[in-house]
Scaffold this active site. Structure first.
Site, PDB file in Angstrom:
ATOM      1  N   LEU A 175      -4.566  -5.715  -4.470  1.00 48.66           N
ATOM      2  CA  LEU A 175      -5.777  -4.936  -4.245  1.00 48.66           C
ATOM      3  C   LEU A 175      -6.884  -5.927  -3.896  1.00 48.66           C
ATOM      4  O   LEU A 175      -6.965  -6.997  -4.501  1.00 48.66           O
ATOM      5  CB  LEU A 175      -6.190  -4.139  -5.487  1.00 48.66           C
ATOM      6  CG  LEU A 175      -5.362  -2.921  -5.890  1.00 48.66           C
ATOM      7  CD1 LEU A 175      -5.960  -2.294  -7.147  1.00 48.66           C
ATOM      8  CD2 LEU A 175      -5.289  -1.891  -4.774  1.00 48.66           C
ATOM      9  N   ASP A 176      -7.735  -5.570  -2.954  1.00 54.42           N
ATOM     10  CA  ASP A 176      -8.882  -6.419  -2.638  1.00 54.42           C
ATOM     11  C   ASP A 176      -9.740  -6.622  -3.886  1.00 54.42           C
ATOM     12  O   ASP A 176      -9.779  -5.767  -4.778  1.00 54.42           O
ATOM     13  CB  ASP A 176      -9.752  -5.779  -1.553  1.00 54.42           C
ATOM     14  CG  ASP A 176      -9.074  -5.729  -0.203  1.00 54.42           C
ATOM     15  OD1 ASP A 176      -8.054  -6.412  -0.026  1.00 54.42           O
ATOM     16  OD2 ASP A 176      -9.586  -5.008   0.669  1.00 54.42           O
ATOM     17  N   LYS A 177     -10.456  -7.725  -3.914  1.00 57.51           N
ATOM     18  CA  LYS A 177     -11.313  -8.037  -5.058  1.00 57.51           C
ATOM     19  C   LYS A 177     -12.251  -6.878  -5.392  1.00 57.51           C
ATOM     20  O   LYS A 177     -12.439  -6.541  -6.563  1.00 57.51           O
ATOM     21  CB  LYS A 177     -12.128  -9.302  -4.761  1.00 57.51           C
ATOM     22  CG  LYS A 177     -13.134  -9.667  -5.839  1.00 57.51           C
ATOM     23  CD  LYS A 177     -13.824 -10.978  -5.547  1.00 57.51           C
ATOM     24  CE  LYS A 177     -14.808 -10.873  -4.396  1.00 57.51           C
ATOM     25  NZ  LYS A 177     -16.053 -10.142  -4.802  1.00 57.51           N
TER      26      LYS A 177
END
Length: 219
Positions: A48-50
Site C-alpha cells: 500500500l502506498d505510504k
C-alpha cells in the site's frame, strides 16, 4: 496463515532510501509484535502506498506467503478501495483501461499513461456525490484488476477527476492539504478451498470522514 491489519495513512510499508531509514518509522518496525507465538514475524504480502490507509494482508510464515503470492498473481484476491475524487465520472460505473509506465528514472515510482506501458485496468462505481469547498466531489469504489504502482491515482487523474489530497497527480498542496483520500476498504481472500472466502473491511480514516459524509456516507 495470515493477518489483515488496518494500516494508518502516512506509515510506509517498507524502508525508503538509506538516508531516511533512521528518521521515518515504517511498518516493519512493528511486525515483531504480531508473531503471536510463531518464531518469525509476519511479512506484507502486497503493498500500500505510504499515504493510503486500510486493509493490508500479512503472511505469517513462508508457506502462507507463497500461497498468498500465488493468489495475487492469479488475480484471486479481491481488493476494493474507497476514494474521494474532485469532479467525478459522468457514468455511475465503468472501466478505466490505460497502460502505465514509469514517468522517468529520476521520479522513482511516479507513473504516467503511455502506449508502451503495462496493461492497467480499474473498475469504478460511484457510491455518492456532493459539493464542498473543493468543488464537486464523488465517492468511488475502485477495484484494481491489475496491480501497477499508483494505478488508482493515475487512472483517476487521467480520467479528469483526480483524488482529493493527491499532491503528485492532483493539485493538492504539499503542506496543509486534506491528505490523500484513498482507503483500502476491503479484501476478499479464498484462503481455504472448502470454505467461503474471508472478507475483511477497514473503517475509513479520520481525515476522510468529512468528505465521505459530504458525499452521503452515513457511517
Amino acid at each position: 496463515m495470515m493477518l489483515v491489519i488496518d494500516k494508518p495513512a502516512g506509515l510506509p510499508v517498507h524502508s525508503g532510501p538509506p538516508a531516511q531509514r533512521r528518521s521515518i518509522p515504517v511498518l516493519t518496525d512493528h511486525l515483531d509484535a504480531l508473531r503471536f507465538g510463531l518464531p518469525r514475524r509476519p511479512e506484507a504480502a502486497h503493498r500500500l502506498d505510504k499515504d493510503t490507509s486500510g486493509c493490508l494482508i500479512l503472511g505469517r510464515h513462508p508457506r502462507a506467503m507463497a500461497e498468498l503470492n500465488q493468489m495475487f498473481r492469479d488475480g484471486r484476491i479481491g481488493k476494493t478501495y474507497w476514494a474521494i475524487v474532485q469532479g467525478g465520472p459522468a457514468e455511475e460505473e465503468g472501466l478505466i483501461d490505460l497502460p502505465l509506465a514509469r514517468r522517468s528514472p529520476e521520479r522513482g515510482w511516479w507513473m504516467k499513461v503511455a502506449s508502451h506501458g503495462l496493461p492497467s485496468r480499474t473498475r469504478y462505481r460511484v457510491l455518492g456525490r456532493g459539493e464542498s469547498e473543493h468543488g464537486p466531489l464523488a465517492w468511488l469504489a475502485l477495484e484494481p484488476l491489475t496491480g501497477r504502482t499508483h494505478q488508482l491515482r493515475v487512472h483517476c487523474a487521467e480520467s479528469g477527476w483526480p483524488m482529493l489530497g493527491d499532491e503528485i497527480y492532483g493539485d493538492a498542496p504539499r503542506e496543509g492539504g486534506p491528505g490523500l483520500q484513498l482507503h483500502a476498504r476491503s479484501v476478499t481472500v479464498p484462503l481455504y478451498k472448502k470454505r467461503e472466502p474471508i472478507h475483511v473491511e477497514a473503517p475509513p480514516p479520520q481525515h476522510m470522514l468529512l468528505a465521505l459524509r459530504t458525499c452521503g456516507w452515513d457511517g
